[in-house]
Design a protein around this motif. Structure first.
Motif, PDB file in Angstrom:
ATOM      1  N   ASN A   1       0.836  -1.201   0.000  1.00 43.05           N
ATOM      2  CA  ASN A   1       0.000   0.000   0.000  1.00 43.05           C
ATOM      3  C   ASN A   1       0.874   1.255   0.000  1.00 43.05           C
ATOM      4  OD1 ASN A   1      -3.071   0.504   0.432  1.00 43.05           O
ATOM      5  ND2 ASN A   1      -2.027   2.150   1.527  1.00 43.05           N
ATOM      6  N   ALA A   2       0.294   2.351  -0.451  1.00 39.93           N
ATOM      7  CA  ALA A   2       0.968   3.639  -0.371  1.00 39.93           C
ATOM      8  C   ALA A   2       1.269   3.990   1.084  1.00 39.93           C
ATOM      9  CB  ALA A   2       0.099   4.726  -0.996  1.00 39.93           C
ATOM     10  N   THR A   3       2.446   4.586   1.329  1.00 41.24           N
ATOM     11  CA  THR A   3       2.859   4.942   2.691  1.00 41.24           C
ATOM     12  C   THR A   3       3.487   6.331   2.721  1.00 41.24           C
ATOM     13  OG1 THR A   3       5.031   3.887   2.373  1.00 41.24           O
ATOM     14  CG2 THR A   3       3.301   2.552   3.410  1.00 41.24           C
ATOM     15  N   ALA A   4       3.469   6.927   3.898  1.00 46.49           N
ATOM     16  CA  ALA A   4       4.200   8.166   4.160  1.00 46.49           C
ATOM     17  C   ALA A   4       4.797   8.045   5.552  1.00 46.49           C
ATOM     18  CB  ALA A   4       3.282   9.381   4.078  1.00 46.49           C
ATOM     19  N   ASP A   5       6.066   8.372   5.690  1.00 44.64           N
ATOM     20  CA  ASP A   5       6.763   8.221   6.964  1.00 44.64           C
ATOM     21  C   ASP A   5       6.915   9.567   7.648  1.00 44.64           C
ATOM     22  OD1 ASP A   5       7.003   5.530   6.474  1.00 44.64           O
ATOM     23  OD2 ASP A   5       8.944   5.730   5.496  1.00 44.64           O
ATOM     24  N   VAL A   6       6.526   9.595   8.927  1.00 48.88           N
ATOM     25  CA  VAL A   6       6.473  10.833   9.704  1.00 48.88           C
ATOM     26  C   VAL A   6       7.321  10.676  10.951  1.00 48.88           C
ATOM     27  CG1 VAL A   6       4.933  12.512  10.787  1.00 48.88           C
ATOM     28  CG2 VAL A   6       4.094  11.103   8.907  1.00 48.88           C
ATOM     29  N   GLU A   7       8.155  11.668  11.230  1.00 50.11           N
ATOM     30  CA  GLU A   7       8.973  11.662  12.436  1.00 50.11           C
ATOM     31  C   GLU A   7       8.644  12.883  13.274  1.00 50.11           C
ATOM     32  OE1 GLU A   7      10.377  10.027  14.756  1.00 50.11           O
ATOM     33  OE2 GLU A   7      12.185   9.337  13.725  1.00 50.11           O
ATOM     34  N   LEU A   8       8.750  12.742  14.589  1.00 46.83           N
ATOM     35  CA  LEU A   8       8.539  13.875  15.494  1.00 46.83           C
ATOM     36  C   LEU A   8       9.883  14.519  15.775  1.00 46.83           C
ATOM     37  CD1 LEU A   8       6.366  15.347  17.200  1.00 46.83           C
ATOM     38  CD2 LEU A   8       7.076  13.914  19.119  1.00 46.83           C
ATOM     39  N   ILE A   9      10.041  15.779  15.373  1.00 47.74           N
ATOM     40  CA  ILE A   9      11.265  16.539  15.605  1.00 47.74           C
ATOM     41  C   ILE A   9      10.875  17.781  16.397  1.00 47.74           C
ATOM     42  CG2 ILE A   9      13.197  17.766  14.547  1.00 47.74           C
ATOM     43  CD1 ILE A   9      12.955  15.900  12.168  1.00 47.74           C
ATOM     44  N   GLY A  10      11.234  17.799  17.706  1.00 43.03           N
ATOM     45  CA  GLY A  10      10.694  18.816  18.605  1.00 43.03           C
ATOM     46  C   GLY A  10       9.214  18.561  18.755  1.00 43.03           C
ATOM     47  N   ASN A  11       8.401  19.575  18.493  1.00 48.39           N
ATOM     48  CA  ASN A  11       6.943  19.405  18.505  1.00 48.39           C
ATOM     49  C   ASN A  11       6.360  19.329  17.094  1.00 48.39           C
ATOM     50  OD1 ASN A  11       6.603  19.427  21.327  1.00 48.39           O
ATOM     51  ND2 ASN A  11       6.804  21.661  21.366  1.00 48.39           N
ATOM     52  N   ASP A  12       7.244  19.271  16.105  1.00 48.91           N
ATOM     53  CA  ASP A  12       6.792  19.282  14.717  1.00 48.91           C
ATOM     54  C   ASP A  12       6.842  17.889  14.120  1.00 48.91           C
ATOM     55  OD1 ASP A  12       6.448  22.070  14.692  1.00 48.91           O
ATOM     56  OD2 ASP A  12       8.565  22.386  14.212  1.00 48.91           O
ATOM     57  N   ARG A  13       5.805  17.559  13.359  1.00 52.97           N
ATOM     58  CA  ARG A  13       5.792  16.313  12.601  1.00 52.97           C
ATOM     59  C   ARG A  13       6.344  16.585  11.214  1.00 52.97           C
ATOM     60  NH1 ARG A  13       2.126  15.764  16.444  1.00 52.97           N
ATOM     61  NH2 ARG A  13       1.772  13.675  17.324  1.00 52.97           N
ATOM     62  N   VAL A  14       7.387  15.847  10.849  1.00 52.95           N
ATOM     63  CA  VAL A  14       8.092  16.076   9.596  1.00 52.95           C
ATOM     64  C   VAL A  14       7.931  14.846   8.708  1.00 52.95           C
ATOM     65  CG1 VAL A  14      10.317  16.560   8.521  1.00 52.95           C
ATOM     66  CG2 VAL A  14       9.762  17.565  10.751  1.00 52.95           C
ATOM     67  N   PHE A  15       7.466  15.051   7.467  1.00 51.33           N
ATOM     68  CA  PHE A  15       7.340  13.952   6.519  1.00 51.33           C
ATOM     69  C   PHE A  15       8.711  13.675   5.913  1.00 51.33           C
ATOM     70  CE2 PHE A  15       2.930  15.083   6.916  1.00 51.33           C
ATOM     71  CZ  PHE A  15       2.269  13.873   6.759  1.00 51.33           C
ATOM     72  N   LEU A  16       9.171  12.436   6.074  1.00 46.62           N
ATOM     73  CA  LEU A  16      10.494  12.059   5.627  1.00 46.62           C
ATOM     74  C   LEU A  16      10.500  11.472   4.227  1.00 46.62           C
ATOM     75  CD1 LEU A  16      11.764  10.320   8.894  1.00 46.62           C
ATOM     76  CD2 LEU A  16      12.090  12.695   8.199  1.00 46.62           C
ATOM     77  N   ARG A  17       9.509  10.644   3.932  1.00 45.56           N
ATOM     78  CA  ARG A  17       9.521   9.916   2.671  1.00 45.56           C
ATOM     79  C   ARG A  17       8.111   9.403   2.395  1.00 45.56           C
ATOM     80  NH1 ARG A  17       9.731   4.481   1.926  1.00 45.56           N
ATOM     81  NH2 ARG A  17      10.596   3.670  -0.020  1.00 45.56           N
TER      82      ARG A  17
END
Length: 289
Positions: A76-92
């Motif tokens: 399935n389609a995916t998106a990877d999200v990381e928490l950096i500080g209080n911000d959610r950042v899309f990695l890939r």
């Protein structure tokens, strides 16, 4: 009222939680419309892996009709999200499976719905005129849009939506005015904590954002879109539509993922994949240099 979400879906993988949640603009709008009392469906393509199966289960649990949902033998389609500080950042992200060619049967099936919603992450931008010949169309252009490219489609739209968290209110108001001048019946710009603007023949109205303790803003804009579509489709006034849409978006900000239904996944394996990708990128740069 019948609402069809058509186009993208994605499993949002939260690396900091090792949890993945169903999502994607078209899926989210369908789910939120169903929660608001509409009869909703989803037209799109899911993989047959754990992520795709979970999205299918979530759609069914949320009473979204999946008769137009196709499952293929692929991740399935995916998106990877990381928490950096209080911000959610899309990695890939990898949305390959969610992309599809709209066939004539799917196009004709849209006529059974009062409005079809799609967005920039899906494959249906170029099909807007054909869709609009069969029913009302709502389209989310997101935040990274080229106005010259958007312009030809606006006259076909019941609702044109834009993410304007990066815009000051005068800029957002000007964007709404340009969309209406280009022929959109309604134009919406969501601005996060600064609220939203909705334009129509009645003028442009501003709605303040509800103040809540925010856990996760993912999906809030989609909830606002669903609230506007259901409000307009059921004959509410613009003012009451905006108030209800804002309240629904605020509720979404208080849960993880767009609409919960999370399941665990192997976050460390995904991190290793990112590390491998970064190493390959470094090697390619070194060779190029």
């Amino acid at each position: 009222m019948r609402v069809l979400g058509a186009g993208d879906n994605v499993a949002d993988r939260y690396l900091h939680q090792a949890m993945m949640y169903p999502g994607g603009n078209a899926v989210n709008v369908a789910v939120f419309a169903a929660r608001l009392g509409a009869r909703a469906g989803y037209l799109g393509v899911l993989g047959d892996d754990a992520a795709g199966r979970q999205i299918l289960r979530a759609l069914e649990a949320e009473h979204v009709d999946t008769a137009l949902t196709r499952v293929v033998h692929a991740p399935n389609a995916t998106a990877d999200v990381e928490l950096i500080g209080n911000d959610r950042v899309f990695l890939r992200s990898d949305r390959t499976t969610a992309l599809f060619d709209l066939d004539s049967a799917q196009l004709e099936a849209m006529a059974a719905f009062d409005v079809v919603h799609s967005g920039y992450a899906g494959p249906l931008l170029d099909r807007i005129p054909e869709m609009a010949a069969r029913t009302r169309v709502s389209f989310d252009f997101g935040s990274r849009f080229d106005e010259a490219s958007v312009l030809p489609y606006l006259r076909h739209l019941h609702l044109a939506s834009f993410s304007g968290g990066h815009l000051a209110e005068p800029e957002a108001r000007a964007l709404v005015a340009r969309a209406l001048d280009a022929g959109a019946e309604h134009a919406l710009v969501t601005m996060g904590a600064a609220g939203a603007l909705l334009g129509s023949a009645e003028g442009i109205r501003h709605q303040e954002a509800d103040r809540v303790n925010v856990r996760d803003t993912l999906g809030a804009g989609d909830a606002f879109i669903a609230g506007v579509l259901v409000g307009l489709g059921t004959g509410r006034s613009i003012r009451s539509t905006l108030v209800a849409a804002s309240a629904h978006a605020a509720q979404v900000c208080q849960v993880n993922g767009a609409f919960e239904h999370g399941i665990p996944f192997d976050a460390e394996a995904v991190r290793r994949l990112h590390s491998t990708d970064d190493s390959n990128d470094d090697q390619e740069e070194a060779v190029t240099a």
